[in-house]
Design a protein around this motif. Sequence first.
Motif, PDB file in Angstrom:
ATOM      1  N   LEU A  99       0.811  -1.227   0.000  1.00 11.63           N
ATOM      2  CA  LEU A  99       0.000   0.000   0.000  1.00 11.63           C
ATOM      3  C   LEU A  99       0.835   1.264   0.000  1.00 11.63           C
ATOM      4  O   LEU A  99       0.564   2.195  -0.749  1.00 11.63           O
ATOM      5  CB  LEU A  99      -0.942   0.014   1.209  1.00 11.63           C
ATOM      6  CG  LEU A  99      -1.706   1.327   1.414  1.00 11.63           C
ATOM      7  CD1 LEU A  99      -2.738   1.507   0.302  1.00 11.63           C
ATOM      8  CD2 LEU A  99      -2.368   1.392   2.774  1.00 11.63           C
ATOM      9  N   THR A 100       1.860   1.332   0.852  1.00 11.20           N
ATOM     10  CA  THR A 100       2.593   2.593   1.026  1.00 11.20           C
ATOM     11  C   THR A 100       3.279   3.038  -0.257  1.00 11.20           C
ATOM     12  O   THR A 100       3.616   4.210  -0.394  1.00 11.20           O
ATOM     13  CB  THR A 100       3.638   2.491   2.152  1.00 11.20           C
ATOM     14  OG1 THR A 100       4.593   1.466   1.836  1.00 11.20           O
ATOM     15  CG2 THR A 100       2.973   2.158   3.483  1.00 11.20           C
ATOM     16  N   CYS A 101       3.467   2.126  -1.205  1.00 15.37           N
ATOM     17  CA  CYS A 101       4.073   2.485  -2.487  1.00 15.37           C
ATOM     18  C   CYS A 101       3.215   3.494  -3.248  1.00 15.37           C
ATOM     19  O   CYS A 101       3.730   4.286  -4.040  1.00 15.37           O
ATOM     20  CB  CYS A 101       4.297   1.242  -3.342  1.00 15.37           C
ATOM     21  SG  CYS A 101       2.778   0.316  -3.689  1.00 15.37           S
ATOM     22  N   SER A 102       1.897   3.474  -3.012  1.00 18.16           N
ATOM     23  CA  SER A 102       0.994   4.312  -3.804  1.00 18.16           C
ATOM     24  C   SER A 102       0.370   5.459  -3.020  1.00 18.16           C
ATOM     25  O   SER A 102      -0.463   6.190  -3.552  1.00 18.16           O
ATOM     26  CB  SER A 102      -0.121   3.440  -4.409  1.00 18.16           C
ATOM     27  OG  SER A 102      -0.839   2.779  -3.398  1.00 18.16           O
ATOM     28  N   ASP A 105      -1.193   3.499 -11.173  1.00 21.20           N
ATOM     29  CA  ASP A 105      -2.056   4.197 -10.207  1.00 21.20           C
ATOM     30  C   ASP A 105      -1.278   4.805  -9.037  1.00 21.20           C
ATOM     31  O   ASP A 105      -1.672   4.661  -7.873  1.00 21.20           O
ATOM     32  CB  ASP A 105      -3.120   3.224  -9.684  1.00 21.20           C
ATOM     33  CG  ASP A 105      -4.316   3.946  -9.070  1.00 21.20           C
ATOM     34  OD1 ASP A 105      -4.527   5.125  -9.405  1.00 21.20           O
ATOM     35  OD2 ASP A 105      -5.028   3.343  -8.246  1.00 21.20           O
ATOM     36  N   GLY A 106      -0.180   5.473  -9.350  1.00 22.07           N
ATOM     37  CA  GLY A 106       0.580   6.185  -8.326  1.00 22.07           C
ATOM     38  C   GLY A 106       1.606   5.351  -7.594  1.00 22.07           C
ATOM     39  O   GLY A 106       2.301   5.855  -6.701  1.00 22.07           O
ATOM     40  N   CYS A 107       1.722   4.071  -7.920  1.00 20.39           N
ATOM     41  CA  CYS A 107       2.688   3.189  -7.261  1.00 20.39           C
ATOM     42  C   CYS A 107       4.112   3.648  -7.557  1.00 20.39           C
ATOM     43  O   CYS A 107       4.499   3.813  -8.708  1.00 20.39           O
ATOM     44  CB  CYS A 107       2.489   1.750  -7.750  1.00 20.39           C
ATOM     45  SG  CYS A 107       3.785   0.601  -7.225  1.00 20.39           S
ATOM     46  N   SER A 108       4.893   3.860  -6.506  1.00 18.37           N
ATOM     47  CA  SER A 108       6.297   4.261  -6.645  1.00 18.37           C
ATOM     48  C   SER A 108       7.199   3.078  -6.298  1.00 18.37           C
ATOM     49  O   SER A 108       6.943   2.350  -5.337  1.00 18.37           O
ATOM     50  CB  SER A 108       6.618   5.429  -5.706  1.00 18.37           C
ATOM     51  OG  SER A 108       8.013   5.683  -5.695  1.00 18.37           O
ATOM     52  N   ILE A 109       8.256   2.905  -7.092  1.00 20.85           N
ATOM     53  CA  ILE A 109       9.232   1.847  -6.800  1.00 20.85           C
ATOM     54  C   ILE A 109      10.465   2.436  -6.110  1.00 20.85           C
ATOM     55  O   ILE A 109      11.504   1.775  -6.009  1.00 20.85           O
ATOM     56  CB  ILE A 109       9.642   1.078  -8.081  1.00 20.85           C
ATOM     57  CG1 ILE A 109       9.889   2.028  -9.251  1.00 20.85           C
ATOM     58  CG2 ILE A 109       8.586   0.053  -8.432  1.00 20.85           C
ATOM     59  CD1 ILE A 109      10.267   1.338 -10.540  1.00 20.85           C
ATOM     60  N   ARG A 110      10.324   3.650  -5.585  1.00 20.80           N
ATOM     61  CA  ARG A 110      11.451   4.319  -4.913  1.00 20.80           C
ATOM     62  C   ARG A 110      11.122   4.719  -3.483  1.00 20.80           C
ATOM     63  O   ARG A 110      11.767   5.577  -2.894  1.00 20.80           O
ATOM     64  CB  ARG A 110      11.864   5.566  -5.713  1.00 20.80           C
ATOM     65  CG  ARG A 110      12.490   5.271  -7.058  1.00 20.80           C
ATOM     66  CD  ARG A 110      13.819   4.551  -6.935  1.00 20.80           C
ATOM     67  NE  ARG A 110      14.787   5.357  -6.199  1.00 20.80           N
ATOM     68  CZ  ARG A 110      15.889   4.859  -5.653  1.00 20.80           C
ATOM     69  NH1 ARG A 110      16.138   3.570  -5.699  1.00 20.80           N
ATOM     70  NH2 ARG A 110      16.736   5.654  -5.023  1.00 20.80           N
ATOM     71  N   ARG A 111      10.126   4.089  -2.871  1.00 20.58           N
ATOM     72  CA  ARG A 111       9.760   4.422  -1.500  1.00 20.58           C
ATOM     73  C   ARG A 111      10.811   3.923  -0.508  1.00 20.58           C
ATOM     74  O   ARG A 111      11.331   2.820  -0.626  1.00 20.58           O
ATOM     75  CB  ARG A 111       8.424   3.782  -1.138  1.00 20.58           C
ATOM     76  CG  ARG A 111       7.236   4.439  -1.809  1.00 20.58           C
ATOM     77  CD  ARG A 111       6.752   5.640  -1.003  1.00 20.58           C
ATOM     78  NE  ARG A 111       5.541   6.167  -1.610  1.00 20.58           N
ATOM     79  CZ  ARG A 111       5.503   7.185  -2.464  1.00 20.58           C
ATOM     80  NH1 ARG A 111       6.606   7.802  -2.804  1.00 20.58           N
ATOM     81  NH2 ARG A 111       4.359   7.596  -2.970  1.00 20.58           N
ATOM     82  N   THR A 112      11.095   4.743   0.504  1.00 24.96           N
ATOM     83  CA  THR A 112      11.995   4.351   1.602  1.00 24.96           C
ATOM     84  C   THR A 112      11.146   4.220   2.873  1.00 24.96           C
ATOM     85  O   THR A 112      11.375   4.902   3.876  1.00 24.96           O
ATOM     86  CB  THR A 112      13.119   5.381   1.788  1.00 24.96           C
ATOM     87  OG1 THR A 112      12.539   6.678   1.957  1.00 24.96           O
ATOM     88  CG2 THR A 112      14.044   5.406   0.571  1.00 24.96           C
ATOM     89  N   THR A 113      10.175   3.338   2.818  1.00 20.66           N
ATOM     90  CA  THR A 113       9.190   3.190   3.887  1.00 20.66           C
ATOM     91  C   THR A 113       9.815   2.810   5.218  1.00 20.66           C
ATOM     92  O   THR A 113       9.292   3.157   6.283  1.00 20.66           O
ATOM     93  CB  THR A 113       8.137   2.138   3.471  1.00 20.66           C
ATOM     94  OG1 THR A 113       7.619   2.494   2.177  1.00 20.66           O
ATOM     95  CG2 THR A 113       6.992   2.066   4.465  1.00 20.66           C
TER      96      THR A 113
END
Length: 245
Positions: free
Chosen positions: A146-149, A201-209
């Motif tokens: 989830l947090t990716c988007s 749909d807004g998904c990022s592959i660069r999140r540093t969650t």
Amino acid sequence: MSAIILILQLILAVIMLPLYILYYLGIWGLVLKKIFPFFMAKLTVTYNKVMEEKKRNLFSNMSDFAGTSKELRLLEIGCGTGANFKFYPIGCRVTCLDINPNFQKFLNKSQAESDHLKFDNFLVASAENMTPVADASMDVVVCTLLTCSVPNTPGILKEVKRVLRPGGAFYFLEHVASTDESGWISFFQKVLNPTWKLIFDGCSIRRTTWKDLEDAKFSELNLRHIYAPTPMKLINPHIIGYAVK
């Protein structure tokens, strides 16, 4: 290297220009809202096959967080198609929350197949603003992919802490940015991320969650970096674990 990345991003943007135009006109967002649940219904079947053992291990101690009633109250945010239901302990009460109401049809199917659970509500709301969920009303909150988007991860974690009772747990499984900044996965994540976000749909592959989780100041944080064996190498870097309020 940054110049090469920028050039490649621009080339991709030119190739995908019609899609960018549809996005800025507001048309692509409406289309995605309708078709994304169908895409996720297919994707989660494949994802669950390769991640089944990791999910079972992750959720194996969930019953330990049941409150005094001994009936585990669980909130899943970004529940999507209900891909996690089969991993939840018998008899727990599940509240589902997603911002996209078009998941309802797929969610109903998963609920019908999960007679070991008790289902309460399906709430259409943002994970950053879960006002329908009362303070300290949940023993467990679950969040996977989830947090990716969602751009405001700290906002999500603030809401998670609000709805969790003291001593409750937040379970997470998320794909994130590669920690090897000099590696090929990181390079292609940087190149493809703007277009990837547009398509998915807004998904990022660069999140540093993981950094947001560390900053959220849970009383306990159990977090591991893993490489998930998914067919898409760009989303292989994952974090997995749980945090205790």
